[in-house]
Structure formats: C-alpha cells, structure tokens
Design an enzyme around this catalytic site. Structure first.
Site, short mmCIF file in Angstrom:
data_model
loop_
_atom_site.label_atom_id
_atom_site.label_comp_id
_atom_site.label_asym_id
_atom_site.label_seq_id
_atom_site.Cartn_x
_atom_site.Cartn_y
_atom_site.Cartn_z
N TYR A 235 -6.62 -31.31 11.09
CA TYR A 235 -6.54 -32.07 10.00
C TYR A 235 -7.38 -31.36 8.92
O TYR A 235 -8.65 -30.93 8.94
CB TYR A 235 -6.80 -33.35 9.93
CG TYR A 235 -5.57 -34.17 10.75
CD1 TYR A 235 -4.64 -34.69 10.24
CD2 TYR A 235 -5.76 -34.46 12.17
CE1 TYR A 235 -3.71 -35.60 10.84
CE2 TYR A 235 -4.66 -35.13 13.08
CZ TYR A 235 -3.51 -35.71 12.10
OH TYR A 235 -2.71 -36.34 13.07
N GLU A 236 -6.86 -31.25 7.74
CA GLU A 236 -7.72 -30.93 6.34
C GLU A 236 -8.88 -31.68 6.36
O GLU A 236 -9.72 -31.14 5.75
CB GLU A 236 -6.59 -30.98 5.37
CG GLU A 236 -7.07 -30.03 4.16
CD GLU A 236 -6.26 -30.04 2.83
OE1 GLU A 236 -6.95 -29.93 1.63
OE2 GLU A 236 -4.97 -30.46 3.15
N SER A 237 -9.06 -32.96 6.83
CA SER A 237 -10.23 -33.53 6.61
C SER A 237 -11.25 -32.88 7.52
O SER A 237 -12.25 -33.46 7.58
CB SER A 237 -10.16 -35.00 6.99
OG SER A 237 -9.39 -35.13 8.31
#
Length: 264
Positions: free
Chosen positions: A60-62
C-alpha cells in the site's frame, strides 16, 4: 448494487464491479508483489490470493507491505492494515527502495482519462487554470507508472470522455512518452500493459499503443470502437472473456466483501 430479491446471492448475475474484480484477479496469476490501492484492486488481490496466487503480496502507498487485514480496509491508512503486516515502511523506504528498486511486479492505477499509450489524467477535467472539475491528483501514480514492472488500469466507465485522444492533463505519463519528452528521464517499468473495462480488455502492443484484445460476452467490437475517443487498434483475433464463475462470485459475496463495501 443488486436489487433486493428472493434469489440466492450466488445465483445473481455479476455486477460490473464483480466482473472487473474477477478479471483483474485472473490477470494477477503468476505475479508476486502488487502495488494496489483501496477499492477494486484490494478485492482483486484478495480474490487472487484465494484462488490462483496464494503467495501474492500487496503493498500500500501508506507503507504497509504484505498486509493481512482482518477486515477490508477503507483507506490506505486504515488501522487494520497494520495487523499482521509483514512490514511497515516510511515513504522514503517505500518509494526509494521498494518501488524504485524494482520490487513491484504490478501497479494498479485508476484515472479519469487515459490515452492510446496509457498515459493517465487524475488531476483536472478541462483547462488547468479554470477546470470543469478538480480530481484527487497524482499521489504516487507517476512513480508507480515509471517504476512498477507493469501497470494495470481498471476503469468503471468506457466512453469517449474517459478514453480520449488528448488528455486534459497528463498526470502519469507512459514511460515511452516520459522518455521522449525528456531523454534524461529514466523509467524502469513498461507502463500500462492491461486495461480492464466494462466492455472488454485492452493490452499494449509491441510499440506501446493500446489494442483491443478481448470483449465481454454480448459486447461487439464496434461498440468498443464507438466508445473509444481515438481509432483503437484491434487484435487480429479478439477473444471473448470468460464470465465470473459461481465459485469466484461466492468468494467475493460471502467471504471477501459480504457487506458490499466495494462491490457496489
């Protein structure tokens, strides 16, 4: 969303969301690491894991890598993503080491507009200074386009407003376009290789231009051509996609997204 009926859920025909999810999951066969956001990409990864690709790892981009959330996350920063994750990285490590390091096999991207070479617009519709609509923007999409080995685009709409001859704004340039505009630009990835829509599947040909490779049952080639804002290339032999199976639909409806968070 399905209307309320007395028909058992597993017997209802697939919705557009279910069709797009199933086809995306099938295209993930043989892949290892996927950079995918919230929504249909998350469902596609979950379905692929439950069927053909149990070792698939979602990033995930997080910064969450190898997520195993106990429920469907609703944002990229949703707390359940941290539960059982293989790693949680800072942005510098995620983009500098994982993405730019060449460890992502597939990046999922969405957009409001796409052109014939797979460049994407997720910034504005209309003139940038006075747009008709402002969109979410780039996020990490340009980096995913440049560095993932390949990019899958899943669009809920296939019409000339989305498939355009000229983008209103080029948020994420296709690697070939980026290199042509600035020879010093280095891109690792191949760009968009697969576009999955409610009408069919487009794939990139040898020079990077999108080409109609498959239509869904009941959809004609002519209908796809009419819905595309440029003279779309057509493969010599256009396949017909296999509809979602009862087993795939059952997994989506009863196990992966029983409350229809994303299967609207």
């Amino acid at each position: 969303m399905h209307p309320v009926t007395d028909t058992p859920p597993t017997m209802l025909p697939p919705t557009t969301s279910e069709l797009l999810t199933v086809l995306s999951a099938r295209h993930l066969r043989g892949k290892r690491r996927v950079f995918a956001g919230i929504g249909l990409p998350t469902l596609a990864v979950a379905l692929a894991r439950a069927t053909t690709s149990p070792e698939l790892e979602q990033v995930y981009e997080s910064g969450v890598c190898g997520a195993h959330p106990p429920r469907l996350p609703q944002t990229i920063g949703d707390a359940p993503l941290a539960t059982g994750a293989e790693a949680i990285l800072g942005m510098h490590a995620l983009f500098g080491y994982v993405l730019q390091g060449g460890y992502i096999d597939v990046g999922f991207l969405g957009a409001a507009q796409i052109d014939r070479f797979g460049s994407l617009n997720s910034t504005v519709i209309g003139d940038y200074a006075a747009p008709v609509a402002r969109l979410p923007g780039a996020g990490g999409a340009a980096e995913v386009m440049a560095n993932a080995d390949e990019v899958f685009v899943v669009l809920r709409r296939h019409d000339p407003r989305s498939f355009v001859d000229r983008l209103d704004f080029r948020t994420s340039p296709a690697p070939a376009v980026a290199r042509g505009a600035e020879p010093r630009v280095r891109t690792r990835g191949r760009g968009v290789t697969t576009v999955i829509t409610p009408l069919g599947v487009l794939t990139a040909d040898s020079d990077g231009e999108l080409c109609l490779a498959a239509v869904h049952p009941g959809v004609s080639v002519e209908r796809v051509l009419d819905a595309t804002g440029w003279p779309l290339r057509v493969a010599g032999s256009v396949a017909v996609t296999e509809p979602p199976t009862a087993a795939e639909l059952d997994l989506l409806r009863t196990t992966i997204d029983p409350t229809r968070v994303y299967l609207r």
